[in-house]
Enzyme design. Structure first.
Site, mmCIF file in Angstrom:
data_model
loop_
_atom_site.group_PDB
_atom_site.id
_atom_site.type_symbol
_atom_site.label_atom_id
_atom_site.label_comp_id
_atom_site.label_asym_id
_atom_site.label_seq_id
_atom_site.Cartn_x
_atom_site.Cartn_y
_atom_site.Cartn_z
ATOM 1 C CE1 TYR A 70 -3.163 3.053 0.906
ATOM 2 C CE2 TYR A 70 -1.832 3.268 2.898
ATOM 3 C CZ TYR A 70 -2.794 3.762 2.030
ATOM 4 O OH TYR A 70 -3.376 4.989 2.285
ATOM 5 C CB SER A 76 -6.972 -0.033 -2.263
ATOM 6 O OG SER A 76 -7.449 -1.336 -1.943
ATOM 7 C CE1 TYR A 77 -4.649 2.209 5.830
ATOM 8 C CE2 TYR A 77 -6.973 1.844 6.306
ATOM 9 C CZ TYR A 77 -5.683 2.104 6.732
ATOM 10 O OH TYR A 77 -5.423 2.238 8.072
ATOM 11 N N PRO A 78 -5.302 -1.572 3.064
ATOM 12 C CG PRO A 78 -3.397 -2.506 4.077
ATOM 13 C CD PRO A 78 -3.907 -1.247 3.432
ATOM 14 N NE ARG A 79 -3.759 -1.339 9.461
ATOM 15 C CZ ARG A 79 -3.349 -2.092 10.483
ATOM 16 N NH1 ARG A 79 -4.266 -2.573 11.306
ATOM 17 N NH2 ARG A 79 -2.075 -2.350 10.683
#
Length: 504
Positions: A70, A76-79
């Site tokens: 990321y 994309s944002y992994p959270r």
């Protein structure tokens, strides 16, 4: 269990063997149908970590690699909890960028189709599902980063691909009044499984058959089986269960699992609880049962969500939480002595290796006054039997027991390295001792004379040679072609031992 085949057109009428083997059975019914397997939904954090776990990544390691991808602009944002692509994402634009990468052929295929992405049950507005945002190549990323990137990219492709079509076959036979069944499957169109190679259906079609045709039972076996216990949780399955129970969040679940390992409550993957974990749970259930239930954690997490939405006042939530935790701490403090004793007993049971060959007392993993580790006899000081242990890493006592010495096999866990399976500590020590004495006795092994076989190298016995061969390192030249760090990563042999072989 039956094996069947078509009987020959004619068999000798006077052959009792033929009549025994070729008993005529009739195909009464053959049904053909199709099954549609729909594509998977987009990755949210939970599903990503579960999928990465099936590839051998720990939850914490998978998240660390995803965060690196990321920050470097690859995903994309992994959270995220979201499983629905927002309309703001230009899916064709993403595929066009991915055409320039190593998986570009798949992106080009999808660009030629109408794109209808799948939708999961969770839709949020904070972050989109996890998807690739730029092209990458294997050479630009490390091996582990590439595997995580490929997993995420292939999942993205799969969510845009058509369903998988499978032909189902069901046959029903009449065998001397007994109805027998057989089934088969044949993949007609791979669909999304062409892109998501981690979920495959193996072709296992029935042979060509005709209704009312006779077939032979070639073999009949009565298979006896026993009920097996439920499978242990993998890290991925545990993360799904935590989400179901409301334990932790998308940002903390992998950290919770890492703490379970770090504090010695579980080992391996699937997770195996240690005796220490049973001792802790038993003690807490007896003296502070509320802390062992998911209700407390779930309530706190839900309250924090309600605070964020402005539904409840944070002061009221804090006061309620303080009251709940104070009650728990009061119980823990009141029963600290019995809890401590229970935990000490659990730690001791986790350290038992077996019985001392000299006196019959228990052998335990122990620490010296200087902090070193060794296997020592519980009968000390009367018995001074010891075995050496590695200086670093967490020692795990396995279930497997050496048939020759009756000692449990050991495994050493080091952060970010493959587990080192020592095996039986007595066998390991005897092998090391034999190799060491041989090398000192013949005097022909030097730092620059390593011979042609792996076992000619000073420090490599049969055990290490087998681990090298299991990693496809079968000769001295192959060993020398790799760096010591790479050899340690592939085999799980400690780096200090590898560097001590003096072949580079």
């Amino acid at each position: 269990f039956l094996m069947i085949r078509r009987p020959p057109r004619s068999t000798p009428s006077n052959s009792s063997a033929a009549s025994d083997v070729y008993k005529r059975q009739t195909l009464e019914e053959l049904k053909m149908g199709t099954r549609t397997d729909n594509p998977p939904t987009p990755f949210n954090t939970t599903e990503f970590l579960a999928a990465a776990s099936s590839l051998g990544f720990s939850a914490s390691n998978a998240m660390r690699l995803a965060e690196s991808l990321y920050t470097n602009g690859y995903i994309s944002y992994p959270r995220t909890d979201n499983t629905v692509y927002p309309k703001s994402i230009d899916l064709r634009g993403v595929l066009t960028r991915l055409k320039l990468g190593e998986l570009g052929g798949y992106a080009a295929e999808l660009l030629s189709r109408q794109l209808t992405p799948t939708r999961g049950k969770k839709e949020t507005s904070d972050h989109p599902p996890i998807y690739p945002v730029d092209a990458a190549s294997r050479s630009a990323l490390g091996d582990k980063e590439w595997r995580v990137y490929e997993l995420i990219t292939r999942r993205f492709f799969a969510t845009l691909a058509p369903p998988c079509l499978i032909e189902t076959q069901r046959a029903r036979f009449s065998a001397n009044g007994v109805m027998l069944k057989a089934s088969g499957v044949k993949v007609l169109d791979e669909g999304w499984r062409r892109y998501y190679i981690y979920s495959q259906v193996r072709d296992a079609p029935l042979p060509p058959m005709e209704q009312k045709e006779s077939y032979a039972i070639v073999e009949a076996r009565l298979v006896e089986k026993q009920t097996k216990p439920p499978a242990r949780y993998t890290q991925g399955a545990l993360i799904r269960k935590m989400e179901e129970l409301g334990i932790g969040t998308k940002s903390t679940r992998h950290e919770i699992i890492a703490k379970l390992y770090g504090r010695g409550y579980v080992v391996g993957n699937p997770l195996k609880p240690t005796q220490l974990s049973f001792s802790v749970i038993d003690a807490l259930k007896s003296h502070a049962s509320s802390i062992t239930q998911p209700t407390m954690t779930r309530t706190l997490e839900e309250d924090m969500d309600r605070i964020a939405l402005g539904v409840v006042d944070e002061v009221a939530v804090i006061e309620e939480s303080k009251e709940m935790l104070s009650e728990v701490f009061d119980q823990l403090e009141k029963n600290s002595t019995s809890i401590s004793e229970s935990i000490r007993q659990g730690l001791r049971e986790d350290a038992v290796i077996g019985r001392c060959p000299s006196c019959g007392h228990e052998l335990l993993v122990r620490r010296s006054r200087k902090g070193g580790r060794f296997i020592g006899c519980a009968g000390y000081p009367e018995c001074t039997f010891t075995l050496p242990l590695p200086k670093f890493g967490k020692i795990v006592v396995m279930d497997k027991v050496c048939e020759e010495h009756g000692l449990s096999h050991l495994m050493v866990l080091n952060k970010n390295r493959r587990p080192w399976r020592i095996g039986c500590p007595m066998c390991s020590y005897e092998e090391w001792k034999s190799t060491h004495e041989k090398q000192e006795g013949d005097g022909k092994h030097t730092e620059h004379s390593v011979g042609k076989k792996l076992t000619d190298i000073k420090g490599i016995g049969k055990g290490y040679a087998k681990r090298l061969e299991d990693a496809a390192i079968t000769s001295v030249d192959e060993l020398k072609s790799l760096s010591p760090e790479r050899v340690a990563e592939l085999t799980g042999i400690p780096l200090s031992r590898v560097k001590g072989w003096k072949v580079w």
